[in-house]
Design a protein around this motif. Structure first.
Motif, PDB file in Angstrom:
ATOM      1  N   THR A 115      10.898  16.593  -1.958  1.00  0.00           N
ATOM      2  CA  THR A 115       9.732  15.727  -1.804  1.00  0.00           C
ATOM      3  C   THR A 115       9.913  14.466  -2.650  1.00  0.00           C
ATOM      4  N   TYR A 116      10.387  14.659  -3.878  1.00  0.00           N
ATOM      5  CA  TYR A 116      10.616  13.502  -4.740  1.00  0.00           C
ATOM      6  C   TYR A 116      11.607  12.545  -4.113  1.00  0.00           C
TER       7      TYR A 116
ATOM      8  N   PHE B  12      10.037  10.734  -1.145  1.00  0.00           N
ATOM      9  CA  PHE B  12       9.072   9.709  -1.551  1.00  0.00           C
ATOM     10  C   PHE B  12       9.783   8.515  -2.184  1.00  0.00           C
ATOM     11  N   LEU B  13      10.791   8.804  -2.998  1.00  0.00           N
ATOM     12  CA  LEU B  13      11.516   7.699  -3.633  1.00  0.00           C
ATOM     13  C   LEU B  13      12.247   6.863  -2.585  1.00  0.00           C
ATOM     14  N   THR B  14      12.747   7.526  -1.530  1.00  0.00           N
ATOM     15  CA  THR B  14      13.413   6.783  -0.455  1.00  0.00           C
ATOM     16  C   THR B  14      12.415   5.847   0.222  1.00  0.00           C
TER      17      THR B  14
ATOM     18  N   THR C 169       0.843  -1.200   0.000  1.00  0.00           N
ATOM     19  CA  THR C 169       0.000   0.000   0.000  1.00  0.00           C
ATOM     20  C   THR C 169       0.872   1.242   0.000  1.00  0.00           C
ATOM     21  N   CYS C 170       1.941   1.197   0.791  1.00  0.00           N
ATOM     22  CA  CYS C 170       2.865   2.326   0.850  1.00  0.00           C
ATOM     23  C   CYS C 170       3.466   2.618  -0.519  1.00  0.00           C
ATOM     24  N   ILE C 171       3.985   1.580  -1.133  1.00  0.00           N
ATOM     25  CA  ILE C 171       4.652   1.757  -2.427  1.00  0.00           C
ATOM     26  C   ILE C 171       3.674   2.333  -3.441  1.00  0.00           C
ATOM     27  N   ARG C 172       2.501   1.753  -3.459  1.00  0.00           N
ATOM     28  CA  ARG C 172       1.512   2.188  -4.438  1.00  0.00           C
ATOM     29  C   ARG C 172       1.088   3.636  -4.177  1.00  0.00           C
ATOM     30  N   THR C 173       0.853   3.957  -2.895  1.00  0.00           N
ATOM     31  CA  THR C 173       0.386   5.305  -2.569  1.00  0.00           C
ATOM     32  C   THR C 173       1.435   6.359  -2.941  1.00  0.00           C
ATOM     33  N   TYR C 174       2.684   6.115  -2.566  1.00  0.00           N
ATOM     34  CA  TYR C 174       3.706   7.131  -2.841  1.00  0.00           C
ATOM     35  C   TYR C 174       4.018   7.237  -4.329  1.00  0.00           C
ATOM     36  N   THR C 175       3.894   6.130  -5.038  1.00  0.00           N
ATOM     37  CA  THR C 175       4.072   6.197  -6.491  1.00  0.00           C
ATOM     38  C   THR C 175       2.980   7.078  -7.094  1.00  0.00           C
ATOM     39  N   ASP C 176       1.755   6.864  -6.654  1.00  0.00           N
ATOM     40  CA  ASP C 176       0.633   7.680  -7.158  1.00  0.00           C
ATOM     41  C   ASP C 176       0.835   9.151  -6.820  1.00  0.00           C
ATOM     42  N   LEU C 177       1.316   9.404  -5.599  1.00  0.00           N
ATOM     43  CA  LEU C 177       1.522  10.804  -5.194  1.00  0.00           C
ATOM     44  C   LEU C 177       2.535  11.479  -6.121  1.00  0.00           C
ATOM     45  N   LEU C 178       3.601  10.737  -6.450  1.00  0.00           N
ATOM     46  CA  LEU C 178       4.623  11.301  -7.348  1.00  0.00           C
ATOM     47  C   LEU C 178       4.020  11.641  -8.699  1.00  0.00           C
ATOM     48  N   ARG C 179       3.120  10.804  -9.148  1.00  0.00           N
ATOM     49  CA  ARG C 179       2.519  11.042 -10.461  1.00  0.00           C
ATOM     50  C   ARG C 179       1.490  12.160 -10.427  1.00  0.00           C
ATOM     51  N   MET C 180       0.798  12.293  -9.287  1.00  0.00           N
ATOM     52  CA  MET C 180      -0.297  13.260  -9.208  1.00  0.00           C
ATOM     53  C   MET C 180       0.188  14.684  -8.968  1.00  0.00           C
ATOM     54  N   TYR C 181       1.202  14.800  -8.126  1.00  0.00           N
ATOM     55  CA  TYR C 181       1.650  16.150  -7.758  1.00  0.00           C
ATOM     56  C   TYR C 181       3.006  16.407  -8.387  1.00  0.00           C
ATOM     57  N   VAL C 182       2.985  16.831  -9.644  1.00  0.00           N
ATOM     58  CA  VAL C 182       4.239  16.928 -10.386  1.00  0.00           C
ATOM     59  C   VAL C 182       5.001  18.219 -10.102  1.00  0.00           C
ATOM     60  N   ASP C 183       4.375  19.117  -9.339  1.00  0.00           N
ATOM     61  CA  ASP C 183       5.032  20.409  -9.114  1.00  0.00           C
ATOM     62  C   ASP C 183       5.744  20.473  -7.764  1.00  0.00           C
TER      63      ASP C 183
END
Ligand SMILES: Nc1ncnc2c1ncn2[C@@H]1O[C@H](COP(=O)(O)OP(=O)(O)OP(=O)(O)O)[C@@H](O)[C@H]1O
Ligand SMILES: [Mg+2]
Lengths: 383, 123
Positions: free
Chosen positions: A184-185, A188-190, A165-179
Motif C-alpha cells: 500500500t505504501y 501510494f508513493l507511486t 488534491t491527489c498528492i495531498r490526499t495520499y500523503t494524508d492517507l499514509l500518515r493516518m493509516y500507519v498499519d
C-alpha cells in the motif's frame, strides 16, 4: 481607420445629423458626407440626406472624380462638374488629424464664408465621433483580453488542483493509516510521485504557452537532422510499444537535408505527436513516422491506427485546452500539447494539420521550411 | 463481512480510489461510480448509508444526482455529502439547495473526511 469608422453607428449618426443641419444652413437640397479611405484611394459614403440621396453611389474612386481629388489635395472648395450623379455638386474638403478626412458634397454653390465657418466644425465633429468609436473598440478589445486571461487562469487553477488534491490526499492517507502493508505504501508513493511529475509537466506547459504567446520564448536555431530526431523517438517508445504490442515504423527519405530550426522545441512538437498517437492507438495497432522533402521544406508525418479526429474537431484540437468532443480525459492530457506544437511550428514559419491516415487513424502533418523565412519568430533575438 | 455501503462518485480515478480506501478502512463497503448516472444507479441498487458525490462530473453532475435522490421518496433520507472545489462558492449554496446534507471542499482535510465517514458507518 476609416474602414472601421464605416461600420460605426456613432460615426454614421453624427454624419447624418451634420448633413441634415448643413442642408438648411447652406441652402442645399441634397447633402452627402464621404470618408476618405487612403489605403485604397476611395471615398466612401457615410451619410446622405435629401430627395436624391439614395441615388448616390456607396463609394467611388478618387481618380474618377478629379475635382473631388483636387478638393482633397488642396483643401479648397471646388464645384464638381461631370461625375454623373455628383454632377453640379460642390465639394467641401474636411481636414483630418493626419490626412484629409473626407468630403461633403452638395447640390448648390455654398456661400464661401459659411463654408469657412462650418467645414472645420464638421471635420471636428466627425473626427471626434471616429475617435470615440476607436476608444470603444480598444476598450472592448482590452476587455476581451482580460476575459481570456481570467479564463486561462481558471483552467490553470482547475488543472493544477486535481494533482494537488491527489498528492495531498495520499500523503494524508499514509500518515493516518500507519498499519498498512508495504505494498500500500509503495502504491501510494507511486501515485504521489506520478502526480508530482504531472504537476511539473503542467506547469512547464503553462509557462511554455505563456512565453510563446507573449513572445518571450528564446529560440536557438541550428541545423537539425530530422532522421535523427525520429529515430530517437522511435527508440524512446520502444518499451511502450512492446508492452502494448504496437508496431512503430519509420520511413525517412534517404539523404534528407537538415533544416534550420530549434532542435529542442521541435522535439517537443514531435514528442507530443508521439504521445498523442500512442494514447489513441489500441493494442496491436501501429504508429508510423515519415519525413519527406516537400514544397520548399520537409513534411513530417505521424500516422496512427486510432479512431482518428472527426472533421468538425480538426481546427479546435489545436486551440489551447480544447480536446476532441469524443475525448476521454483519462489519459491525463491537459489539451495544451497541440496548441504549443502549433505555436512552435508557426514560429518556424511552418504549418501543422491533421487529416485521415490511409489506414483510418489520424495523420498529423508538420511542414517546415528548410530555413525559417525572414521575420520568423524563431529568428528573433538570434541576430 | 458485507458492511454498510457508501456510494462514492468522482470522475478522477485516483480521488475515487482514495475515497474507497477510506471507506474500506473505516469498515464500510465502498461502491464506486465514475459519473453521476452510475452514482444514481448505485444508490438505487445498494441502499447505502451515505453518498459522497463530486460536483463536477461529466453528464449528470453531483447536484443533479442529489436532486434526483431527494425527489425519490424511498431515498429521501439518505445523507449526501457533496464535494465542491475551492473557489466555487456558488456550488456550496447550490449543493445545499439541491438537498445535500453537507458539503466538503476540495482539497479536503482527509482526517475530517475520515471522521465524517466513520460517524455515518457507526450510526
Ligand atoms: N492521434 C490522435 N488521434 C485522435 N485524437 C487525437 C490525436 N491527437 C490528439 N487528438 C485529440 O486532440 C486533443 C488535443 O491534443 P493535445 O495534444 O493538445 O492535448 P492532450 O494530448 O489531451 O493533452 P497534453 O498534450 O497537453 O498532455 C486530444 O485531447 C484528442 O482529443
Ligand atoms: Mg498531447
Amino acid at each position: 481607420m476609416t474602414v472601421n469608422a464605416l461600420e460605426s453607428a456613432t460615426v454614421h449618426d453624427t454624419a447624418a445629423r451634420l448633413c441634415n443641419s448643413l442642408r438648411g444652413d447652406l441652402g442645399a437640397e441634397n447633402v452627402a458626407l464621404w470618408l476618405h479611405d487612403a489605403h485604397q484611394g476611395l471615398l466612401r459614403r457615410v451619410a446622405a440626406v435629401g430627395p436624391r440621396a439614395s441615388e448616390l453611389p456607396e463609394v467611388f474612386a478618387r481618380q474618377v472624380a478629379p475635382q473631388c481629388d483636387e478638393a482633397l489635395l488642396t483643401g479648397r472648395t471646388v464645384p464638381v462638374a461631370d461625375l454623373g450623379l455628383l454632377s453640379g455638386f460642390a465639394a467641401i474638403p474636411l481636414a483630418g488629424r493626419e490626412q484629409p478626412l473626407g468630403l461633403i458634397t452638395l447640390d448648390s454653390q455654398p456661400d464661401p464664408e459659411k463654408v469657412q465657418v462650418y467645414a472645420p466644425h464638421v471635420a471636428t465633429a466627425v473626427n471626434n465621433a471616429i475617435m470615440a468609436d476607436e476608444l470603444v473598440r480598444a476598450n472592448s478589445q482590452l476587455r476581451a483580453v482580460d476575459q481570456q486571461k481570467s479564463e486561462f487562469l481558471n483552467v490553470v487553477a482547475h488543472d493544477l488542483r486535481t494533482p494537488l488534491t491527489c498528492i495531498r490526499t495520499y500523503t494524508d492517507l499514509l500518515r493516518m493509516y500507519v498499519d498498512e502493508p508495504p505494498e500500500t505504501y509503495r502504491d501510494f508513493l507511486t501515485i504521489i510521485a506520478e502526480e508530482t511529475e504531472r504537476l511539473g509537466e503542467l506547469l512547464d506547459n503553462f509557462l511554455d504557452l505563456a512565453r510563446i504567446e507573449n513572445a518571450t520564448i528564446r529560440y536557438e536555431v541550428e541545423p537539425v537532422d530530422l532522421d535523427e530526431i525520429l529515430e530517437h523517438f522511435a527508440n524512446v517508445y520502444l518499451a511502450k510499444a512492446a508492452a502494448e504490442a504496437i508496431i512503430v515504423g519509420r520511413r525517412v527519405q534517404p539523404q534528407l537535408p537538415t533544416i534550420q530550426a530549434d532542435r529542442r522545441r521541435l522535439e517537443q512538437v514531435f514528442s507530443n505527436l508521439m504521445s498523442n498517437a500512442f494514447r489513441h492507438t489500441p493494442r496491436g495497432g501501429s504508429v508510423m513516422l515519415a519525413a519527406v522533402a516537400d514544397d520548399g521544406g520537409v513534411r513530417v508525418i505521424v500516422d496512427d491506427t486510432g479512431p482518428g479526429v472527426p472533421k468538425e474537431d480538426r481546427a479546435r484540437i489545436f486551440e489551447r485546452f480544447r480536446q476532441a468532443r469524443n475525448a476521454d480525459r483519462s489519459g491525463g492530457g491537459t489539451g495544451l500539447g497541440l496548441a504549443i506544437a502549433k505555436a512552435i511550428v508557426a514560429d518556424h514559419g511552418g504549418r501543422i494539420w491533421v487529416e485521415d491516415a490511409p489506414g483510418g487513424g489520424a495523420r498529423f502533418c508538420v511542414h517546415l521550411p528548410w530555413q525559417p523565412p525572414p521575420g520568423a519568430a524563431v529568428l528573433r533575438g538570434d541576430q | 463481512m458485507s458492511g454498510k455501503v457508501v456510494v462514492i462518485a468522482d470522475d478522477e480515478p485516483r480521488l475515487l480510489a482514495s475515497l474507497a480506501f477510506i471507506v474500506q478502512r473505516e469498515g464500510g463497503q465502498p461502491v464506486s461510480a465514475p459519473d453521476g448516472l452510475a452514482a444514481l444507479a448505485a444508490i438505487r441498487e445498494h441502499r447505502p448509508v451515505l453518498a459522497l458525490l463530486d460536483v463536477m462530473m461529466p453528464g449528470m453532475d453531483g447536484l443533479a444526482v442529489t436532486r434526483a435522490v431527494r425527489a425519490d421518496l424511498a431515498l429521501a433520507a439518505l445523507p449526501i455529502v457533496v464535494i465542491t472545489a475551492l473557489g466555487q462558492a456558488d456550488h456550496e449554496r447550490q449543493a445545499l439547495e439541491a438537498g445535500a446534507t453537507r458539503y466538503l471542499r476540495k482539497p479536503f482535510d482527509v482526517a475530517a473526511l475520515r471522521d465524517l465517514i466513520a460517524g455515518y458507518l457507526r450510526a
